[in-house]
Scaffold this motif. Structure first.
Motif, short mmCIF file in Angstrom:
data_model
loop_
_atom_site.label_atom_id
_atom_site.label_comp_id
_atom_site.label_asym_id
_atom_site.label_seq_id
_atom_site.Cartn_x
_atom_site.Cartn_y
_atom_site.Cartn_z
N LEU A 104 0.83 -1.21 0.00
CA LEU A 104 0.00 0.00 0.00
C LEU A 104 0.86 1.26 0.00
CD1 LEU A 104 -2.76 -1.14 2.52
CD2 LEU A 104 -3.11 -0.61 0.10
N MET A 105 1.93 1.25 0.80
CA MET A 105 2.81 2.42 0.83
C MET A 105 3.54 2.60 -0.50
SD MET A 105 4.34 2.12 4.73
CE MET A 105 5.27 3.65 4.64
N ALA A 106 3.97 1.49 -1.09
CA ALA A 106 4.67 1.57 -2.38
C ALA A 106 3.75 2.13 -3.47
CB ALA A 106 5.19 0.19 -2.77
N GLU A 107 2.51 1.66 -3.52
CA GLU A 107 1.58 2.15 -4.53
C GLU A 107 1.20 3.60 -4.29
OE1 GLU A 107 -1.10 2.41 -7.76
OE2 GLU A 107 0.76 1.34 -7.31
N PHE A 108 1.08 3.99 -3.03
CA PHE A 108 0.79 5.38 -2.70
C PHE A 108 1.95 6.28 -3.16
CE2 PHE A 108 0.39 9.00 0.30
CZ PHE A 108 -0.92 9.36 0.02
#
Length: 565
Positions: A425-429
């Motif tokens: 989730l952090m990477a995609e954000f």
């Protein structure tokens, strides 16, 4: 006079076309006069004005008034300060006196284009010297250092600057968009007419051709600047059984140091430098010397004779460094020779490392990967299969983030890449707000964007995996964390599913350059945990759901580090 003016107005009202023609001629004449004065006319300046310091003007370092743009080629502006020159040419470009300004001089007022062009060419000749067009072969590169591609914005300077910053002596451009670096040229010279492809980011300049390199020798400032880049420490390893086959190049060095051995192997174009007391060995990672079984570093703790604080290994245990020479055994890539009989998906939730996995697969198989989408930035960075329709059958596998029965059943098999949802989730954000290798701004994390993103995307992380497990015809599950930890084994599993024979030496080559251009160097550290207690509770429930689904199909559950947080 008034009567004459009235007749003049009435004439043009009756003949509006003549009025507009007259107006256009007037404006054209004015423009020509303006351009002529800008390019040819030089304002007369006194000696004092030409040299304000000598005339008692501002001292060196004082802020001078802006005297207009002074273009030094490709959109750079000189404000008369050394810092701008450093940014333009980099720290490796200096004049003979060591001054970073490199004798560019202090000029004011308007320059003619001819003068500016001549100065730019002179400075470029000081920075790099063009030495010719050379043959290049994907199986045996002419320049065997690092390489990078940009199919949209490649320029000669950009390639030269990247190679020079890494300490290489040569920079070569190919196909108008590919840049290769090296310490020596291992190819034959060909006709200049064969380097006929224009640079993608620089009209009028040639950047090689099809399997042809436009090669420049970088004019480094001084001999001491000829560093070979920072070597990567690989560890302490036992001496291989057949040393001459495992590490074919050897040199005795009585005054051994890490720099000497690394520089020697770099000059000989080998990616590995192994220090063994007073002997330096060079070679490639192979099945005879795979660098998988590291030993206790105390076994290699013998001081270098020329370097007090460094270990140089022993005749039985080698200290190994990876040089800046690129291992080209896995760099050749092409489309499939015939149309594939099956469509294989490389499926993942966004942010789970799909682009990185594509990079690994292309190196390991030698074939381009395709995509269910089209991402111009990925194509420009070398993923040539990005432009093909996903059903073309010319690529080894297809990237997709799709879920749902209809989309999944369109594929004959799939590699399902799963990653820790907190990291994914952090990477995609970060990708959404900062690009493929960028980072989201602090304001995005603190604002409404992050909570809304987690609320929408966290359920998708679970349903994506559940859908592929349910509707996929032949699914190989690979955990991102396992791929990072044991790339050799996990990538071998992926290549086998793709129907390509696994070549161990090629996988070892991939290991040495696994990061590529689209893998972040770790998530940027935040000063706080962005996940609230409610977010963690929700995500943990999704993790348990996916874990149960995997185990229900006799597969390994999620890695232990998925939870608790």
């Amino acid at each position: 006079m008034a009567k004459l003016w009235f007749k003049f107005q009435r004439y043009f009202r009756r003949k509006p076309v003549r009025f507009f023609t007259f107006l256009a001629l007037y404006l054209t004449a004015g423009s020509l006069v303006f351009l002529h004065s800008g390019f040819v006319g030089q304002p007369a300046v006194s000696g004092n004005q030409a040299n304000p310091v000598a005339a008692g003007g501002p001292a060196e370092g004082a802020e001078l008034p802006f005297l207009g743009d002074m273009h030094l080629g490709r959109g750079f502006r000189d404000t008369g300060e050394a810092s701008s020159i450093a940014r333009r040419y980099g720290p490796w470009f200096k004049g003979k006196d060591g001054n970073e300004r490199a004798k560019l001089g202090d000029y004011g007022g308007a320059w003619s284009r001819a003068l500016k062009g001549r100065v730019v060419r002179e400075k470029e000749e000081e920075r790099a010297k063009y030495i010719g067009c050379y043959l290049d072969d994907t199986q045996s590169r002419a320049l065997r250092g690092v390489s990078f591609f940009d199919y949209k914005k490649m320029t000669i300077f950009r390639c030269q600057d990247n190679c020079a910053e890494r300490g290489y002596l040569y920079a070569g451009l190919e196909f108008g968009a590919e840049c290769y670096c090296g310490h020596k040229i291992q190819a034959t010279n060909v006709s200049e007419a064969e380097c006929d492809m224009e640079c993608k980011g620089e009209r009028g300049s040639m950047c090689g051709g099809a399997n042809r390199l436009s090669v420049y020798r970088l004019q480094l400032a001084q001999e001491s600047a000829r560093r070979y880049g920072s070597a990567v420490f690989r560890g302490c390893f036992r001496k291989p059984d057949n040393l001459s086959l495992a590490l074919p190049m050897t040199a005795a060095m009585l005054n051994m140091s890490v720099d000497k051995c690394v520089d020697f192997c770099t000059e000989k174009e080998y990616p590995l430098a192994a220090l063994a007391g007073t002997a330096c060995h060079c070679g490639f990672p192979t099945t005879r010397f795979p660098l998988h079984d590291r030993e206790d570093e105390q076994l290699c703790a013998q001081k270098c004779s020329a370097e007090e604080f460094e270990s140089c290994g022993t005749p039985s245990y080698f200290i190994v460094y990876q040089t800046q020479v690129q291992d080209n055994r896995c760099m050749d890539r092409r489309f499939l020779p015939g149309k594939s009989k099956q469509l294989i998906a490389l499926a993942s939730f966004p942010g789970a490392g799909n682009t990185w996995a594509r990079h690994l697969i292309e190196l390991a198989t030698g074939f381009y990967t395709g995509s269910y989408y089209f991402d111009g930035s990925l194509y420009n960075k070398g993923f040539k299969g990005e432009r093909d329709h996903w059903r073309s059958g010319r690529t080894i596998c297809i990237k997709t983030h799709e879920s749902g029965q209809k989309e999944i059943e369109a594929f004959d098999a799939a590699i399902l890449l799963i990653r820790n949802p907190y990291k994914a989730l952090m990477a995609e954000f970060n990708r959404k707000y900062g690009g493929h290798i960028g980072f989201a701004a602090h304001a995005h994390w603190k604002g409404k964007e992050w909570p809304e993103f987690v609320r929408n995307y966290a359920p998708w992380w679970a349903t994506h995996t559940l859908d592929w497990l349910k509707f996929g015809k032949k699914v190989l599950v690979v955990h991102f964390e396992d791929l990072k930890q044991d790339l050799f084994v996990q990538l071998g599993r992926m290549v086998s599913l793709l129907g390509v024979a696994v070549r161990e030496d090629r996988l070892l080559c991939v290991e040495s350059q696994k990061d590529g251009n689209f893998k972040r160097s770790g998530l940027r550290k935040l000063e706080y945990d962005p996940y609230t207690a409610d977010m963690q509770k929700t995500i943990s429930a999704y993790i348990k759901m996916v874990d149960a689904a995997l185990k229900g199909r006799n597969l390994t559950g999620v890695p232990d580090d998925y939870y608790p947080r």
